[in-house]
Design a protein around this motif. Structure first.
Motif, short mmCIF file in Angstrom:
data_model
loop_
_atom_site.label_atom_id
_atom_site.label_comp_id
_atom_site.label_asym_id
_atom_site.label_seq_id
_atom_site.Cartn_x
_atom_site.Cartn_y
_atom_site.Cartn_z
N MET A 63 -23.67 -2.43 1.18
CA MET A 63 -23.77 -1.15 0.50
C MET A 63 -25.13 -0.53 0.84
SD MET A 63 -22.13 0.97 -1.50
CE MET A 63 -20.91 -0.04 -2.33
N LEU A 64 -25.13 0.74 1.24
CA LEU A 64 -26.37 1.44 1.56
C LEU A 64 -26.87 2.15 0.30
CD1 LEU A 64 -28.25 2.18 4.01
CD2 LEU A 64 -27.13 4.40 3.94
N GLN A 69 -33.25 -9.27 -1.94
CA GLN A 69 -32.09 -9.64 -1.13
C GLN A 69 -31.54 -8.48 -0.29
OE1 GLN A 69 -29.19 -12.24 -3.05
NE2 GLN A 69 -30.53 -12.31 -4.86
N CYS A 70 -32.12 -7.29 -0.48
CA CYS A 70 -31.69 -6.12 0.30
C CYS A 70 -32.68 -5.88 1.43
CB CYS A 70 -31.59 -4.88 -0.59
SG CYS A 70 -30.38 -5.04 -1.94
N ASN A 120 -41.48 7.73 -11.03
CA ASN A 120 -40.06 7.77 -11.40
C ASN A 120 -39.21 7.63 -10.16
OD1 ASN A 120 -40.56 8.09 -14.11
ND2 ASN A 120 -40.61 10.33 -13.99
N ARG A 121 -38.19 6.80 -10.23
CA ARG A 121 -37.33 6.55 -9.08
C ARG A 121 -35.88 6.57 -9.50
NH1 ARG A 121 -40.41 1.75 -5.68
NH2 ARG A 121 -42.52 2.60 -5.88
N SER A 122 -35.03 6.95 -8.57
CA SER A 122 -33.59 6.92 -8.82
C SER A 122 -32.91 6.28 -7.62
CB SER A 122 -33.05 8.33 -9.05
OG SER A 122 -33.23 9.13 -7.90
N LEU A 123 -31.76 5.67 -7.89
CA LEU A 123 -30.99 4.99 -6.85
C LEU A 123 -29.55 5.47 -6.88
CD1 LEU A 123 -32.21 1.29 -7.09
CD2 LEU A 123 -32.37 2.75 -5.09
N LEU A 136 -34.32 3.82 2.32
CA LEU A 136 -32.94 3.34 2.51
C LEU A 136 -32.93 1.82 2.48
CD1 LEU A 136 -31.64 5.63 5.42
CD2 LEU A 136 -31.25 5.91 2.96
N TRP A 137 -31.95 1.26 1.74
CA TRP A 137 -31.80 -0.19 1.62
C TRP A 137 -30.35 -0.57 1.92
CZ3 TRP A 137 -36.21 -2.92 0.09
CH2 TRP A 137 -37.24 -2.15 -0.47
N ALA A 138 -30.16 -1.69 2.63
CA ALA A 138 -28.82 -2.25 2.87
C ALA A 138 -28.68 -3.52 2.04
CB ALA A 138 -28.61 -2.55 4.34
N CYS A 139 -27.73 -3.52 1.09
CA CYS A 139 -27.56 -4.67 0.20
C CYS A 139 -26.21 -5.34 0.48
CB CYS A 139 -27.58 -4.21 -1.26
SG CYS A 139 -29.17 -3.47 -1.75
#
Length: 469
Positions: free
Chosen positions: A380-381, A428-429, A391-394, A440-443
């Motif tokens: 999942m990206l 783990q991502c 402040n952060r959002s995902l 950008l993260w790949a999990c």
């Protein structure tokens, strides 16, 4: 050195009145003026802005006539291009002020106005040139001693060398002063074409017909005129005219050019590229183009000619479906062909792909290093957005859009949002890209699927600690 008669007979016709063209060595533009005038050519081109007509404050210099002459601009002794020399004829516009009444009766006048004719008349003359696809404007400063200027009379001319143009091109010229005191001059001229060469179609074949007399011995070369790097020869032969050369339509490219020259020492070569606007040539170009991905983060677009194209990154999920465009765009500038470019990535991933589009139509797509990274992964990206005060959002990139991890949506990412967030915080991502505002993260999803029914008591603590929204 005069251009060989062979080339002139080909380019300008076989009339005995044709004269040899003067050769100018070097790429520099120059200007010179007739006796009595002094002139200076500004460095570089200027903006073509005629402006509105204004009243002349007194006598001024204005262009009255444009005259052209064909010359050759040679970068080397045997590498010359057709060039248009322009002569601008100038005259005096306006009148001197009449003497004031006190001057007539002998009353002393202002010394600065007593001898205006000892001064100089100056003008900034703009010369504008258009010959598709080229447009240029140059600025010339001209001055003449006022004592030599008579209203309405010519004061001489200034000659500009030169504007490069192709055989057969339509050339348009304008000239005016800054500021502008009258309507600009204009001149349109059709340069001589190559009547000895014609291109015709016969089904899938294309015929190059060279109407050259049997006594003419010449060299003929077909080559790809590449923007980057030297020209790439494709076919060459020494021939005797006339000739009828057949090309298959699949051989056509926009940058396929023809070069011809007489077989004699120090001959000048002339070139033309007749397929620049041919739809078949452009279709062939995209069929021949290849997108290559080079480890660790390089990519290259290979093609015989330059391409009007843009490249973007996208995420290809397993199971098909369209490749989804990503936040970090590649340069929106036109892609440089046959040059290795770098992707703005921190780590590689098999689901990352490069797309090449032209006029918003997808032409090519390749996913990163499939041979070395393996098949597409069920990852999942995650798109991280960073705001003020940490402040952060995902959100998770899905076919329906980017789904917030903590939403109540009935999507896979929403159902597994807690586990994805924990995996991100536990390292783990894999981080693929970041800048000051986004990342950008790949999990991996295999672990999330295994734990999808497990409670997550740490979720509220993680949410409070890291202020994810």
């Amino acid at each position: 050195m005069p251009v060989p008669w062979f080339l002139l007979s080909l380019a300008l016709g076989r009339s005995p009145m044709v004269l040899s063209l003067e050769k100018l060595m070097g790429p520099q533009d120059t200007a010179r003026c007739s006796p009595g005038l002094s002139c200076h050519l500004w460095d570089g081109d200027v903006l073509c802005l005629p402006g509105s007509i204004v009243s002349a404050p007194g006598p001024v210099l204005v262009p009255t006539r444009l005259q052209t002459e064909l010359v050759l601009r040679c970068h080397q002794e045997t590498d010359c291009d057709l060039c248009v020399r322009v002569a601008i004829h100038l005259a005096v516009h306006g009148h001197w002020e009449e003497p004031k009444d006190e001057d007539k009766f002998g009353i002393a006048a202002d010394p600065e106005l007593e001898e205006p004719r000892n001064a100089f008349l100056q003008a900034q003359v703009v010369l504008s040139f258009q010959a598709y696809p080229t447009a240029r404007c140059v600025l010339l400063e001209v001055q003449v001693r006022a004592a030599l200027a008579r209203p309405g009379q010519s004061v001489g001319s200034v000659v500009f060398d030169c504007f490069e143009a192709a055989l057969g091109a339509e050339v348009r010229l304008w000239s005016y002063t800054q500021p502008r005191y009258q309507k600009e001059l204009n001149l349109t001229q059709q340069l001589p074409a190559l009547p000895w060469l014609s291109v015709s179609a016969d089904g899938d074949d294309v015929h190059l017909v060279l109407d050259v007399s049997e006594e003419q011995h010449f060299g003929l070369s077909l080559y790809w005129n590449q923007v980057q790097g030297p020209t790439k020869p494709w076919w060459h032969s020494n021939l005797t005219g006339p000739q009828n050369i057949t090309l298959n339509h699949t051989d056509l490219f926009p940058c396929l050019c023809i070069q011809v020259w007489p077989l004699e020492p120090d001959s000048v070569r002339t070139s033309l590229c007749p397929f620049r606007e041919d739809p078949r040539a452009h279709r062939n170009l995209w069929r021949a183009a290849r997108l290559r991905l080079l480890p660790p983060r390089g990519w290259q677009l290979n093609a015989p000619c330059s391409l009007l194209a843009e490249a973007t990154l996208c995420w290809q999920a397993p199971g098909g479906g369209p490749c989804q465009s990503l936040v970090p765009p590649l340069s929106r500038a036109n892609v440089t062909v046959n040059k290795t470019l770098e992707l703005p990535l921190l780590n590689a991933h098999p689901n990352l792909c490069v797309q090449v589009s032209s006029w918003e139509k997808l032409q090519l797509q390749e996913c990163l290093w499939a041979d070395s990274l393996g098949a597409l992964k069920d990852d999942m990206l995650l798109v991280e957005t960073r705001g003020p005060q940490d402040n952060r959002s995902l959100c998770a990139l899905e076919p329906s859009g980017c789904t917030p991890l903590l939403s109540r949506a009935s999507t896979r990412a929403a159902r597994l949002g807690e586990q994805l967030l924990q995996d991100l915080q536990s390292g783990q991502c894999l981080q693929l890209w970041e800048d000051d505002l986004r990342a950008l993260w790949a999990c991996p999803m295999d672990k999330c699927e295994y734990y999808k029914n497990c409670p997550s008591p740490q979720y509220q603590e993680l949410e409070s600690r890291h202020s994810y929204r």
